[in-house]
Design a protein around this motif. Structure first.
Motif, PDB file in Angstrom:
ATOM      1  N   VAL A   1       0.866  -1.356   0.064  1.00 46.02           N
ATOM      2  CA  VAL A   1       0.016  -0.118  -0.178  1.00 46.02           C
ATOM      3  C   VAL A   1       1.079   1.536   0.002  1.00 46.02           C
ATOM      4  CG1 VAL A   1      -1.554   1.412   1.233  1.00 46.02           C
ATOM      5  CG2 VAL A   1      -1.978  -1.204   1.056  1.00 46.02           C
ATOM      6  N   ARG A   2       1.883   1.342   0.706  1.00 48.86           N
ATOM      7  CA  ARG A   2       2.748   2.455   0.905  1.00 48.86           C
ATOM      8  C   ARG A   2       3.588   2.798  -0.361  1.00 48.86           C
ATOM      9  NH1 ARG A   2       8.538   1.962   3.992  1.00 48.86           N
ATOM     10  NH2 ARG A   2       9.426   3.886   2.928  1.00 48.86           N
ATOM     11  N   PHE A   3       3.932   1.428  -0.835  1.00 47.11           N
ATOM     12  CA  PHE A   3       4.769   1.672  -2.285  1.00 47.11           C
ATOM     13  C   PHE A   3       3.745   2.157  -3.233  1.00 47.11           C
ATOM     14  CE2 PHE A   3       6.261   0.064  -6.130  1.00 47.11           C
ATOM     15  CZ  PHE A   3       7.552   0.487  -6.237  1.00 47.11           C
ATOM     16  N   ASN A   4       2.604   1.801  -3.398  1.00 46.96           N
ATOM     17  CA  ASN A   4       1.735   1.983  -4.487  1.00 46.96           C
ATOM     18  C   ASN A   4       1.346   3.681  -4.288  1.00 46.96           C
ATOM     19  OD1 ASN A   4       1.627  -0.587  -5.770  1.00 46.96           O
ATOM     20  ND2 ASN A   4      -0.488  -1.007  -4.844  1.00 46.96           N
ATOM     21  N   LEU A   5       0.967   3.917  -3.186  1.00 45.87           N
ATOM     22  CA  LEU A   5       0.852   5.495  -3.165  1.00 45.87           C
ATOM     23  C   LEU A   5       1.938   6.425  -2.968  1.00 45.87           C
ATOM     24  CD1 LEU A   5      -1.034   5.214   0.404  1.00 45.87           C
ATOM     25  CD2 LEU A   5      -2.033   5.971  -1.850  1.00 45.87           C
ATOM     26  N   LEU A   6       3.157   5.715  -2.932  1.00 40.66           N
ATOM     27  CA  LEU A   6       4.584   6.658  -3.224  1.00 40.66           C
ATOM     28  C   LEU A   6       4.693   6.556  -4.800  1.00 40.66           C
ATOM     29  CD1 LEU A   6       6.553   7.906  -1.753  1.00 40.66           C
ATOM     30  CD2 LEU A   6       7.886   5.751  -1.674  1.00 40.66           C
ATOM     31  N   PHE A   7       4.489   5.573  -5.207  1.00 39.53           N
ATOM     32  CA  PHE A   7       4.646   5.492  -6.719  1.00 39.53           C
ATOM     33  C   PHE A   7       3.583   6.347  -7.507  1.00 39.53           C
ATOM     34  CE2 PHE A   7       6.323   3.615 -10.547  1.00 39.53           C
ATOM     35  CZ  PHE A   7       7.368   2.779 -10.079  1.00 39.53           C
ATOM     36  N   GLN A   8       2.532   6.324  -7.124  1.00 39.06           N
ATOM     37  CA  GLN A   8       1.405   7.539  -7.519  1.00 39.06           C
ATOM     38  C   GLN A   8       1.793   8.775  -7.306  1.00 39.06           C
ATOM     39  OE1 GLN A   8      -2.580   6.668  -5.928  1.00 39.06           O
ATOM     40  NE2 GLN A   8      -3.274   8.339  -7.210  1.00 39.06           N
ATOM     41  N   LYS A   9       2.137   9.194  -5.900  1.00 38.87           N
ATOM     42  CA  LYS A   9       2.659  10.443  -5.806  1.00 38.87           C
ATOM     43  C   LYS A   9       3.841  10.985  -6.922  1.00 38.87           C
ATOM     44  CE  LYS A   9       1.831  10.818  -0.813  1.00 38.87           C
ATOM     45  NZ  LYS A   9       2.497  11.177   0.426  1.00 38.87           N
ATOM     46  N   PHE A  10       4.918   9.979  -7.033  1.00 40.45           N
ATOM     47  CA  PHE A  10       5.990  10.249  -7.819  1.00 40.45           C
ATOM     48  C   PHE A  10       5.671  10.385  -9.479  1.00 40.45           C
ATOM     49  CE2 PHE A  10       9.391   8.448 -10.770  1.00 40.45           C
ATOM     50  CZ  PHE A  10      10.499   9.453 -10.343  1.00 40.45           C
TER      51      PHE A  10
ATOM     52  N   SER B   1      -2.321  -3.878  -9.894  1.00 44.17           N
ATOM     53  CA  SER B   1      -2.800  -3.396  -8.597  1.00 44.17           C
ATOM     54  C   SER B   1      -2.487  -2.029  -8.493  1.00 44.17           C
ATOM     55  CB  SER B   1      -1.965  -3.935  -7.515  1.00 44.17           C
ATOM     56  OG  SER B   1      -2.309  -3.426  -6.385  1.00 44.17           O
ATOM     57  N   LEU B   2      -1.316  -1.506  -9.077  1.00 49.88           N
ATOM     58  CA  LEU B   2      -0.734  -0.079  -9.140  1.00 49.88           C
ATOM     59  C   LEU B   2      -1.727   0.745 -10.034  1.00 49.88           C
ATOM     60  CD1 LEU B   2       1.028   2.199  -8.271  1.00 49.88           C
ATOM     61  CD2 LEU B   2       2.807   1.546 -10.080  1.00 49.88           C
ATOM     62  N   LEU B   3      -1.871   0.251 -11.263  1.00 48.71           N
ATOM     63  CA  LEU B   3      -2.912   0.939 -12.042  1.00 48.71           C
ATOM     64  C   LEU B   3      -4.098   1.036 -11.769  1.00 48.71           C
ATOM     65  CD1 LEU B   3      -1.517  -0.851 -15.545  1.00 48.71           C
ATOM     66  CD2 LEU B   3      -0.966   1.589 -14.626  1.00 48.71           C
ATOM     67  N   GLU B   4      -4.790   0.079 -10.791  1.00 51.21           N
ATOM     68  CA  GLU B   4      -6.093   0.221 -10.477  1.00 51.21           C
ATOM     69  C   GLU B   4      -5.924   1.159  -9.560  1.00 51.21           C
ATOM     70  OE1 GLU B   4      -9.313  -2.953  -7.894  1.00 51.21           O
ATOM     71  OE2 GLU B   4      -7.483  -3.524  -8.783  1.00 51.21           O
ATOM     72  N   GLN B   5      -5.135   1.356  -8.692  1.00 52.77           N
ATOM     73  CA  GLN B   5      -5.231   2.395  -7.723  1.00 52.77           C
ATOM     74  C   GLN B   5      -5.089   3.710  -8.324  1.00 52.77           C
ATOM     75  OE1 GLN B   5      -2.575   1.852  -4.303  1.00 52.77           O
ATOM     76  NE2 GLN B   5      -2.121   3.801  -4.199  1.00 52.77           N
ATOM     77  N   ILE B   6      -3.911   3.987  -9.255  1.00 50.57           N
ATOM     78  CA  ILE B   6      -3.904   5.211  -9.963  1.00 50.57           C
ATOM     79  C   ILE B   6      -5.386   5.539 -10.721  1.00 50.57           C
ATOM     80  CG2 ILE B   6      -2.766   6.240 -11.759  1.00 50.57           C
ATOM     81  CD1 ILE B   6      -0.293   4.774 -11.012  1.00 50.57           C
ATOM     82  N   LEU B   7      -5.657   4.671 -11.280  1.00 50.66           N
ATOM     83  CA  LEU B   7      -6.879   5.153 -12.352  1.00 50.66           C
ATOM     84  C   LEU B   7      -8.249   5.399 -11.569  1.00 50.66           C
ATOM     85  CD1 LEU B   7      -6.123   2.693 -15.293  1.00 50.66           C
ATOM     86  CD2 LEU B   7      -5.835   5.280 -15.278  1.00 50.66           C
ATOM     87  N   ILE B   8      -8.331   4.379 -10.386  1.00 54.72           N
ATOM     88  CA  ILE B   8      -9.537   4.646  -9.739  1.00 54.72           C
ATOM     89  C   ILE B   8      -9.580   5.962  -8.605  1.00 54.72           C
ATOM     90  CG2 ILE B   8     -11.110   3.609  -7.698  1.00 54.72           C
ATOM     91  CD1 ILE B   8     -10.774   0.911  -8.961  1.00 54.72           C
ATOM     92  N   SER B   9      -8.505   6.193  -8.286  1.00 55.14           N
ATOM     93  CA  SER B   9      -8.332   7.224  -7.425  1.00 55.14           C
ATOM     94  C   SER B   9      -8.444   8.775  -8.003  1.00 55.14           C
ATOM     95  CB  SER B   9      -6.990   7.653  -6.750  1.00 55.14           C
ATOM     96  OG  SER B   9      -5.785   8.078  -7.727  1.00 55.14           O
ATOM     97  N   GLN B  10      -8.301   8.538  -9.406  1.00 56.61           N
ATOM     98  CA  GLN B  10      -8.555   9.905 -10.241  1.00 56.61           C
ATOM     99  C   GLN B  10      -8.218  11.113  -9.678  1.00 56.61           C
ATOM    100  OE1 GLN B  10     -12.513  10.292 -11.865  1.00 56.61           O
ATOM    101  NE2 GLN B  10     -12.695   8.197 -11.970  1.00 56.61           N
ATOM    102  N   GLU B  11      -7.219  11.069  -8.916  1.00 60.89           N
ATOM    103  CA  GLU B  11      -6.503  12.370  -8.506  1.00 60.89           C
ATOM    104  C   GLU B  11      -5.917  13.259  -9.394  1.00 60.89           C
ATOM    105  OE1 GLU B  11      -4.248  11.520  -4.778  1.00 60.89           O
ATOM    106  OE2 GLU B  11      -5.861  10.223  -3.870  1.00 60.89           O
ATOM    107  N   ASN B  12      -5.270  12.634 -10.262  1.00 64.98           N
ATOM    108  CA  ASN B  12      -4.511  13.363 -11.354  1.00 64.98           C
ATOM    109  C   ASN B  12      -5.157  13.322 -12.788  1.00 64.98           C
ATOM    110  OD1 ASN B  12      -2.717  14.598 -12.916  1.00 64.98           O
ATOM    111  ND2 ASN B  12      -1.080  14.115 -11.743  1.00 64.98           N
ATOM    112  N   GLN B  13      -5.889  14.397 -13.130  1.00 66.47           N
ATOM    113  CA  GLN B  13      -6.493  14.179 -14.178  1.00 66.47           C
ATOM    114  C   GLN B  13      -5.324  14.719 -15.531  1.00 66.47           C
ATOM    115  OE1 GLN B  13     -10.007  13.818 -14.840  1.00 66.47           O
ATOM    116  NE2 GLN B  13      -9.722  13.177 -12.755  1.00 66.47           N
ATOM    117  N   ASN B  14      -4.205  14.856 -15.202  1.00 64.83           N
ATOM    118  CA  ASN B  14      -3.090  15.213 -16.196  1.00 64.83           C
ATOM    119  C   ASN B  14      -2.249  14.060 -16.392  1.00 64.83           C
ATOM    120  OD1 ASN B  14      -3.962  18.164 -15.796  1.00 64.83           O
ATOM    121  ND2 ASN B  14      -2.876  17.938 -14.040  1.00 64.83           N
TER     122      ASN B  14
END
Length: 187
Positions: free
Chosen positions: A79-88, A115-128
């Motif tokens: 979980v920590r790694f995926n969040l960190l990768f998403q922030k990066f 798993s990482l792609l799912e988290q990134i895409l579902i979060s929709q935090e970054n529209q860019n």
């Protein structure tokens, strides 16, 4: 980034390859302010920058040597790694400079990538951020992790599929003609 058939067990290999290419571009672009990127990466990732630098060694060329981050294992570590990768990734996906990440041959991607792609895409935090994934549909069945991810994302309208058919003979011939500056009869 490209996933390889005989490298399926290397987690995140296609994403890492894509980000390595991005970092190399930043390092070789004479118009880029490395100090700006160093400050941004360090401010967003903090002491955890070490985790990313271990996966993408080129990052240290921008931020310098990093302190070793605490190691977390199991679900908490993932979980920590995926969040960190998403922030990066979010560091580079900006309103003025959207990030397009192309991931090729996703039929060979590992479950950690899914798993990482799912988290990134579902979060929709970054529209860019736009992720373009390619795969060979003849190698992906209904039980494949990629199929399951697409099925999960489809109702959320986060996925669009385009099926490419093989080129017809005449189309290939015209392409060859154009490339070789020749006539149909010559090719």
């Amino acid at each position: 980034g490209k996933y390889e058939q005989f490298n399926k067990e290397t987690p995140y290999s296609g994403i890492i390859q894509a980000l390595q290419n991005l970092i190399q571009r930043i390092l070789t672009d004479e118009n880029v302010n490395i100090v700006k990127w160093r400050e941004k990466i360090k401010s967003v990732l903090g002491l955890s920058a070490d985790v990313i630098a271990k996966m993408i060694p080129e990052v240290e060329l921008i931020i310098g040597k990093t302190q070793t981050a605490a190691v977390l294992t199991g679900k908490e570590g993932r979980v920590r790694f995926n969040l960190l990768f998403q922030k990066f990734i979010d560091i580079f996906a900006l309103p003025d400079y959207p990030l397009v990440m192309i991931l090729d041959d996703m039929q060979w991607a590992d479950s950690s990538t899914m798993s990482l792609l799912e988290q990134i895409l579902i979060s929709q935090e970054n529209q860019n951020l736009l992720i373009l994934g390619t795969f060979r549909d003849n190698e992906v069945d209904e039980n494949h992790p990629l199929t399951k991810l697409i099925e999960k994302l489809h109702p959320l309208e986060l996925v669009r599929s385009i099926t490419l058919k093989p080129l017809e003979f005449d189309s290939v011939n015209r392409l060859i003609c154009d490339t070789l500056h020749s006539t149909k009869e010559q090719t």
